[in-house]
Design an enzyme around this catalytic site. Structure first.
Site, PDB file in Angstrom:
ATOM      1  N   CYS A 116       1.696  35.402  14.792  1.00 32.33           N
ATOM      2  CA  CYS A 116       2.341  36.532  14.108  1.00 32.33           C
ATOM      3  C   CYS A 116       2.659  36.230  12.646  1.00 32.33           C
ATOM      4  CB  CYS A 116       3.600  36.941  14.857  1.00 32.33           C
ATOM      5  SG  CYS A 116       3.282  37.410  16.555  1.00 32.33           S
TER       6      CYS A 116
ATOM      7  N   HIS B 108       8.003  41.073  10.199  1.00 27.88           N
ATOM      8  CA  HIS B 108       7.088  41.139  11.338  1.00 27.88           C
ATOM      9  C   HIS B 108       7.732  42.025  12.403  1.00 27.88           C
ATOM     10  CE1 HIS B 108       4.729  40.279  14.763  1.00 27.88           C
ATOM     11  NE2 HIS B 108       5.618  39.498  15.332  1.00 27.88           N
TER      12      HIS B 108
ATOM     13  N   ASN C 220       3.870  45.393  18.818  1.00 23.09           N
ATOM     14  CA  ASN C 220       3.673  44.137  18.098  1.00 23.09           C
ATOM     15  C   ASN C 220       2.164  43.898  17.931  1.00 23.09           C
ATOM     16  OD1 ASN C 220       3.470  41.498  17.248  1.00 23.09           O
ATOM     17  ND2 ASN C 220       4.994  40.700  18.687  1.00 23.09           N
TER      18      ASN C 220
HETATM   19  N1  ACO Z   1       9.674  46.882  32.679  1.00 20.23           N
HETATM   20  C1  ACO Z   1      10.687  46.779  33.546  1.00 20.23           C
HETATM   21  N2  ACO Z   1      11.294  45.612  33.801  1.00 20.23           N
HETATM   22  C2  ACO Z   1      10.872  44.530  33.165  1.00 20.23           C
HETATM   23  C3  ACO Z   1       9.815  44.574  32.239  1.00 20.23           C
HETATM   24  C4  ACO Z   1       9.218  45.814  32.022  1.00 20.23           C
HETATM   25  N3  ACO Z   1       8.187  45.967  31.137  1.00 20.23           N
HETATM   26  N4  ACO Z   1       9.617  43.326  31.772  1.00 20.23           N
HETATM   27  C5  ACO Z   1      10.509  42.517  32.349  1.00 20.23           C
HETATM   28  N5  ACO Z   1      11.272  43.250  33.207  1.00 20.23           N
HETATM   29  C6  ACO Z   1      12.350  42.777  34.074  1.00 20.23           C
HETATM   30  C7  ACO Z   1      12.216  41.311  34.408  1.00 20.23           C
HETATM   31  O1  ACO Z   1      11.325  41.108  35.469  1.00 20.23           O
HETATM   32  C8  ACO Z   1      13.630  40.967  34.776  1.00 20.23           C
HETATM   33  O2  ACO Z   1      13.861  41.386  36.092  1.00 20.23           O
HETATM   34  P1  ACO Z   1      14.710  40.484  37.103  1.00 20.23           P
HETATM   35  O3  ACO Z   1      16.075  40.376  36.483  1.00 20.23           O
HETATM   36  O4  ACO Z   1      14.671  41.268  38.360  1.00 20.23           O
HETATM   37  O5  ACO Z   1      14.001  39.171  37.148  1.00 20.23           O
HETATM   38  C9  ACO Z   1      14.469  41.853  33.855  1.00 20.23           C
HETATM   39  O6  ACO Z   1      13.574  42.876  33.384  1.00 20.23           O
HETATM   40  C10 ACO Z   1      15.054  41.114  32.681  1.00 20.23           C
HETATM   41  O7  ACO Z   1      14.051  40.311  32.109  1.00 20.23           O
HETATM   42  P2  ACO Z   1      14.314  39.477  30.838  1.00 20.23           P
HETATM   43  O8  ACO Z   1      13.064  38.710  30.487  1.00 20.23           O
HETATM   44  O9  ACO Z   1      15.594  38.710  30.949  1.00 20.23           O
HETATM   45  O10 ACO Z   1      14.519  40.635  29.769  1.00 20.23           O
HETATM   46  P3  ACO Z   1      14.980  40.511  28.290  1.00 20.23           P
HETATM   47  O11 ACO Z   1      16.227  41.275  28.099  1.00 20.23           O
HETATM   48  O12 ACO Z   1      14.952  39.105  27.768  1.00 20.23           O
HETATM   49  O13 ACO Z   1      13.827  41.298  27.525  1.00 20.23           O
HETATM   50  C11 ACO Z   1      11.905  40.803  26.183  1.00 20.23           C
HETATM   51  C12 ACO Z   1      12.503  40.807  27.582  1.00 20.23           C
HETATM   52  C13 ACO Z   1      11.874  42.233  25.671  1.00 20.23           C
HETATM   53  C14 ACO Z   1      10.512  40.261  26.275  1.00 20.23           C
HETATM   54  C15 ACO Z   1      12.813  39.933  25.280  1.00 20.23           C
HETATM   55  O14 ACO Z   1      13.017  38.664  25.835  1.00 20.23           O
HETATM   56  C16 ACO Z   1      12.216  39.757  23.913  1.00 20.23           C
HETATM   57  O15 ACO Z   1      12.197  40.664  23.121  1.00 20.23           O
HETATM   58  N6  ACO Z   1      11.726  38.540  23.596  1.00 20.23           N
HETATM   59  C17 ACO Z   1      11.024  38.297  22.366  1.00 20.23           C
HETATM   60  C18 ACO Z   1       9.592  38.221  22.716  1.00 20.23           C
HETATM   61  C19 ACO Z   1       8.670  38.771  21.679  1.00 20.23           C
HETATM   62  O16 ACO Z   1       8.952  39.672  20.913  1.00 20.23           O
HETATM   63  N7  ACO Z   1       7.482  38.188  21.689  1.00 20.23           N
HETATM   64  C20 ACO Z   1       6.436  38.623  20.846  1.00 20.23           C
HETATM   65  C21 ACO Z   1       5.710  37.481  20.249  1.00 20.23           C
HETATM   66  S1  ACO Z   1       6.789  36.470  19.252  1.00 20.23           S
HETATM   67  C22 ACO Z   1       7.175  37.441  17.997  1.00 20.23           C
HETATM   68  O17 ACO Z   1       6.421  38.298  17.645  1.00 20.23           O
HETATM   69  C23 ACO Z   1       8.429  37.200  17.280  1.00 20.23           C
END
Ligand code: ACO
Length: 326
Positions: free
Chosen positions: A113, A253, A283
């Site tokens: 990214c 980004h 993204n």
């Molecule tokens: N729909 C419904 N539920 C979902 C989904 C979805 N698409 N994805 C995950 N869940 C569920 C999980 O299974 C979990 O369920 P569980 O509690 O029963 O196990 C629950 O939601 C919570 O999951 P978490 O991973 O704890 O959710 P979180 O609040 O951390 O959000 C996310 C996840 C959005 C990915 C967050 O961690 C995030 O934004 N991380 C940054 C990642 C990113 O942006 N990466 C891109 C590349 S790096 C960059 O560009 C900077």
């Protein structure tokens, strides 16, 4: 002093739009979950016949047209991408051929990214060193071909697209004022594509295990991303003797809205200082900043002399910033 100045911007996103409602039909997810956790409402997805070089070429043509530059005038083409057409050669070489940029050297930069800022930095340094007069810098990705469409944790986050800028060597105070690049390879497994490089070759077993799909520990990435994005933005300001008040527009980004908001809060930035379009594109990795820049530029959001700040974080880990006077 010679500086690298942006004299044209362009972008291209594939026609097909995939909304959160569309995803509800193929995954155990909801528009409400995706919107509240990420701010993403829809993303563009490349058609089967479209390759990363096609997106990159279209964005480049648009930037060349705005700049009034002929492709044969380009000395240098750099593409930031982790989803190139081939493992090698570089997608930049395909773009060079598509454009007929017969006088340009061309290569790709792999910094996930952060790829666009890394690519921009190499071109700007070459211009400032007096080795290049005009450069084309592109961020282009088709992430939707390396995500597992059965993995709701990752596939909802990403989209496809490309953005491009034309840089020109100019005397004066306008142009790129600084770039800062960082990396920490010790954490690469928090966000990476295990196969199919030389470490894990494409075998039927590895294919069946889905080793060619992007893998991510979202929670861990989130924490490091917010800290690194705000730190690297502050580094850019400090290096130029500026403060947050000097910035007319931060073009970050576009990973997700919560990362954007948390970073802006750490920097004490006002809402109207931050450009956000993650809701419409998701993204697009190395393409997010040049797509957002082109949108901001074409919609009249940027004025002569404005101070712009770019910051990015991604797989590697890599993180980077660039500060420029428009
Ligand atoms: N729909 C419904 N539920 C979902 C989904 C979805 N698409 N994805 C995950 N869940 C569920 C999980 O299974 C979990 O369920 P569980 O509690 O029963 O196990 C629950 O939601 C919570 O999951 P978490 O991973 O704890 O959710 P979180 O609040 O951390 O959000 C996310 C996840 C959005 C990915 C967050 O961690 C995030 O934004 N991380 C940054 C990642 C990113 O942006 N990466 C891109 C590349 S790096 C960059 O560009 C900077």
């Amino acid at each position: 002093m010679i500086r690298a100045r942006i004299i044209g911007t362009g972008s291209y996103v594939p026609e097909k739009v995939l909304t959160n409602r569309d995803l509800e039909k193929i995954l155990d997810t909801s528009d409400e979950w995706i919107t509240t956790r990420t701010g993403i409402r829809e993303r563009h997805v490349a058609a089967d016949h479209e390759n990363t070089s096609d997106l990159a070429t279209k964005a480049a043509e648009s930037a060349l047209e705005m700049a009034g530059v002929n492709a044969a005038e380009l000395d240098y083409i750099v593409v930031g991408t982790i989803t190139g057409d081939y493992p090698w050669p570089a997608t930049a070489c395909i773009v060079q051929s598509n454009l007929g940029a017969e006088n340009a050297g061309a290569f790709d930069v792999s910094a996930a990214c952060s790829g666009f800022i890394y690519a921009l930095a190499t071109a700007a340094d070459r211009i400032q060193a007096g080795n290049c007069k005009k450069a084309l810098v592109i961020g282009a990705e088709i992430l939707t071909r390396v995500v597992d469409w059965k993995d709701r944790n990752t596939c909802v986050l990403f989209g496809d697209g490309a953005g491009a800028v034309i840089l020109e060597a100019q005397e004066g105070e306008r142009g790129i004022l600084s770039t800062h690049l960082h990396a920490d390879g010790s954490q690469l497994k928090l966000l990476y594509q295990p196969g199919f490089g030389t470490r894990m070759v494409p075998s039927p077993e590895n294919l069946a295990k889905g080793e060619h799909f992007l893998q991510m520990q979202g929670n861990e990435v989130f924490k490091v991303a917010v800290r690194s994005l705000s730190d690297v933005a502050q580094t850019a300001l400090d290096a130029n003797g500026m403060t947050v008040e000097d910035v007319n527009l931060l073009i970050p980004h576009q990973a997700n809205i919560r990362i954007l908001e948390a970073t802006a809060k750490r920097l004490n930035m006002k809402d109207d200082q931050v450009y956000i379009n993650v809701d419409r594109f998701g993204n697009t990795s190395g393409a997010t900043i040049p797509i957002a820049l082109d949108e901001a530029n074409r919609s009249g959001r940027i004025n002569d002399g404005d101070i712009l700040l770019f910051n990015a974080f991604g797989g590697g880990f890599t993180w980077a910033s660039a500060l420029l006077r428009w």
